[in-house]
Design an enzyme around this catalytic site. Sequence first.
Site, mmCIF file in Angstrom:
data_model
loop_
_atom_site.group_PDB
_atom_site.id
_atom_site.type_symbol
_atom_site.label_atom_id
_atom_site.label_comp_id
_atom_site.label_asym_id
_atom_site.label_seq_id
_atom_site.Cartn_x
_atom_site.Cartn_y
_atom_site.Cartn_z
ATOM 1 N N LYS A 287 -1.032 4.496 -6.418
ATOM 2 C CA LYS A 287 -1.892 5.578 -5.895
ATOM 3 C C LYS A 287 -2.434 6.356 -6.910
ATOM 4 O O LYS A 287 -1.882 6.545 -8.180
ATOM 5 C CB LYS A 287 -1.122 6.503 -4.888
ATOM 6 C CG LYS A 287 -1.867 7.605 -4.376
ATOM 7 C CD LYS A 287 -0.963 8.286 -3.295
ATOM 8 C CE LYS A 287 -1.765 9.094 -2.274
ATOM 9 N NZ LYS A 287 -0.908 9.660 -1.124
ATOM 10 N N SER B 279 -3.529 9.573 3.269
ATOM 11 C CA SER B 279 -4.195 9.633 1.801
ATOM 12 C C SER B 279 -4.256 8.462 1.109
ATOM 13 O O SER B 279 -4.774 8.316 -0.056
ATOM 14 C CB SER B 279 -3.650 11.006 1.068
ATOM 15 O OG SER B 279 -2.354 10.616 0.669
ATOM 16 N N GLY C 31 2.067 11.082 6.613
ATOM 17 C CA GLY C 31 1.875 9.806 6.944
ATOM 18 C C GLY C 31 0.859 9.122 6.133
ATOM 19 O O GLY C 31 0.243 8.051 6.275
ATOM 20 N N SER C 32 0.915 9.641 4.855
ATOM 21 C CA SER C 32 -0.009 9.129 3.712
ATOM 22 C C SER C 32 0.310 7.755 3.344
ATOM 23 O O SER C 32 -0.651 6.945 2.645
ATOM 24 C CB SER C 32 -0.218 10.318 2.686
ATOM 25 O OG SER C 32 -1.176 11.069 2.875
#
Lengths: 539, 539
Positions: free
Chosen positions: A139, A216, A239-240
């Site tokens: 990420k 995200s 919850g990303s």
Amino acid sequence: MAATSDWKAIGAQKKQSILDKIPPEWRLPAETLAAAHEDAEIDVTGIPRECGILTADEITITESYDATALLAKLAAGGYTSLAVTTAFCKRAAIANQLTNCLTETFFDEALERAKYLDEYLAANKKTVGPLHGLPISIKDSFNYIGQETTLGFVSFVGGKTVAKEHSALVKMLLDLGAVLYIKSNIPQTLMTADSENHVFGRTLNPHKLTLTAGGSSGGEGAVVGIRAAVLGVGTDVGGSIRVPALCCGTYGFRPSASRIPYGGQGSPGRAGSPGVLAAAGPLATSFRDVRLFMETVLGQQPWKYDHTVLHAPWRQLSSSAPKILTIGLLPIDPAFPIHPPMRRALDSAISKLKAAGHTIVPLGYVPSIAVANREIAEYYSLDPIITPFKNIEASGEPQIRSVAESPFLSKRLGKLDMDDLYTLNATRTQCMAAWHKIWTTTGIDVILGPVCETTAMPHDTFGNTPYTTLYNYLDYPSLVIPHLKADKEIDVGDGFISYKGYNAEKTHGAPTGVQVAARPQFDEELLDAAEIISEVLKA
Amino acid sequence: MAATSDWKAIGAQKKQSILDKIPPEWRLPAETLAAAHEDAEIDVTGIPRECGILTADEITITESYDATALLAKLAAGGYTSLAVTTAFCKRAAIANQLTNCLTETFFDEALERAKYLDEYLAANKKTVGPLHGLPISIKDSFNYIGQETTLGFVSFVGGKTVAKEHSALVKMLLDLGAVLYIKSNIPQTLMTADSENHVFGRTLNPHKLTLTAGGSSGGEGAVVGIRAAVLGVGTDVGGSIRVPALCCGTYGFRPSASRIPYGGQGSPGRAGSPGVLAAAGPLATSFRDVRLFMETVLGQQPWKYDHTVLHAPWRQLSSSAPKILTIGLLPIDPAFPIHPPMRRALDSAISKLKAAGHTIVPLGYVPSIAVANREIAEYYSLDPIITPFKNIEASGEPQIRSVAESPFLSKRLGKLDMDDLYTLNATRTQCMAAWHKIWTTTGIDVILGPVCETTAMPHDTFGNTPYTTLYNYLDYPSLVIPHLKADKEIDVGDGFISYKGYNAEKTHGAPTGVQVAARPQFDEELLDAAEIISEVLKA
């Protein structure tokens, strides 16, 4: 700082500079590019295979293995890391052109490293480590030396966020032998389920471009969903990891906080938050790769890399024999009814698990999921100077729609005081204690429930995620297991309940899944149970 | 709520009610009682042996064993629990008359339980658990069903704090077979090194009544110091286990936060603090009893009893063979020079360890101990309504002197805001990271240093504890090992440094010791190293 009129140009220029790094021979034809946009209701997961850019071998490498199998091949010399890395770099370049899933790419550096690893293996007859030669996607928030960590803020572009040190986890993955090659797209502020920002634009769902890839870690979801990586790393404070995993049809695991190194990342917010801890964790194409990630990272003594990691070695549980599970079923909060495709995925899972002999225990009373969801929004809203908004305003860029309409921020954003924080903490502890009582009185092994009310929605309409934030609030390790796909013919609802924004036609084809969770630091027990559940769901 | 004029009467009545429960045959002669007061420069540790109240067997039971040895005797039927419990109840009654170390006593209930345990062992030919029959003392803050948890607040007297549930740890100790019989005295607010309050009065140091027994677990220090228990449990958020252990000549261990159940205790403060976590831990007469406590409690899966406990089973480290340690030596902060007896204890430890072949590595630069001490005072001061002071004011009682003169509270007490908290947290993380680098670059096994600037001081003059708060700030497990005693003939200082309040004559005879510490959740590694160090210091 840029003049406010410049923000569009700065973003566009940064994005172009990434696209410019794609070699001409890895570029999709103009007509393919023209057809791939956020209003195109198409599944692009087949394009990497069909576009002619990948060789037959590269299609096999990227489509026929999970990380565990690829690592075995790599260690045995069945594939060189150069071949594998080349295949995934090419596929990542294709994926980015289709879904806009990447922020930074460093293909050349990755290929150099792959060559080094191949030479090392040839010369030493042993691997550098258990992840030898495997390309892993990360990420954007992770720092990688020499790459920017803009987090999609226009104000972060321009060199000041070029990393001088690797994030702790990046350093670990490299020490373990992995090859890093891409960073993936995220939403402005990292606090929405729509991975859009004014630097890189919006990540599209490879299964259907009109749908969100989640957020995200939405870029990561798209990357793994289209197999531009077989293993990716996201982060999750609400919850990303799990929302993109759901939306993109991958496994996604939010471990308990502080087990996987989180240190040394870029942040949209302010250091020193007394709020809920975020966790880093894997997105993967197979269950066993989730385990691989956890056991490999924990096996490398991550507390040597990051002082925030718990000194809690991975526990190899003794019972390796198949066993009958007692599975607590999370009640659906009436405030958050789950949409028909998610209901069907959950019902199917329940039926299959029952048929396989496992015991499903519907949990009667549980502490309110809606209250937990409201409370966590307060935790997200503690910073009195609302740093993420300052980072937006610094360039003059506007808020993206999903930030402006965020359900994740309290009305008291930036206005909560110390008194409020004491109350929040006391309430949270009471909730944790009430849940603890449920575990000890019911004897359940894990909790099964929905991931979200919905799976992938049309852009900017995903909204709230009460079934993932619940486990951030409780610090429960929680895993998304992909299961089934939305089907407009079946998932029509019962006509009685109105599902906010649900449209069977629009959602058709989106992956669905279920979520399993366990108590804090019961990651080992969770994965043991989830392995059984995952096998049952596949059968 | 009582009228303000009543507070003295309420406190006196409560205290008398406890003293009234001492059977006449366990009462000391009037002349002994008259001689035992806070201005009497006498050592009373011999009085239990000499006073004629204990039988020869009871003297042996209370003086010739540590907990490990007693448990072996109990399990083998060498002593009944009734005999052992009777001995310690009597000794506790004597100790309380001499040092004012107790709050609640429940001798009758303890003796009943002892009988039950004896019957169980006789009938089942096995023990209830690994602590079968052993009397263990607990700090007043632990809830024990039917007993008040007044914490020495006059406003908490009168029935409203009578426990309806055991604290998680109390429940565990009972499940493990222990016998609980007394709760021990603490300072008003639990935030000073002088265990004085307006309900139970002041706990005196059994080694010299003119000196403090330390705080906040000062009653526990006196209890174990005079062997009214061989194992006691305190709590520590700034030194509250370690300071009493030092002052009273016992081992005292503050484990990493969240390893020993802390839940279900009474508190002088407010629930929901975002500050530094307190930890529960043992005071003991031998090193091996510290290990016994940790392994026994962790072996009972404490996360089943308390949701705040880390799910981190005790790790049995593989290397049981003696080994050569690399010991980091904590630099003395010039702001906090250690008094001559503490210097001598530390120097002696260093010499002995070097002579035994261990490597001492003076740590050069370390993050400022004074800054950590200042920062933790801010954490102690976060509650905007200053709940402990409210609990004082509620009865009209005044602050005790050591609270009024507390060095542990910030000038911004109750005035820190959310912005301050972000800054505090960010600074703390930086400090933890800097220390982490010291560990990883030096390769040290543990840190050795002083416990405090001073050992037991005349009442109300102990002051600050920068060398214990450091490890609360860092969440380092830290152990006090008793070593030597202050000696007015030797500990005269060098004439150059002025030691705040040090008086060789007054401190003469007080126990001294050293402190060893390790990284968070390295409790196992710490105890393995400390076992070696403890043996070397005894030799």
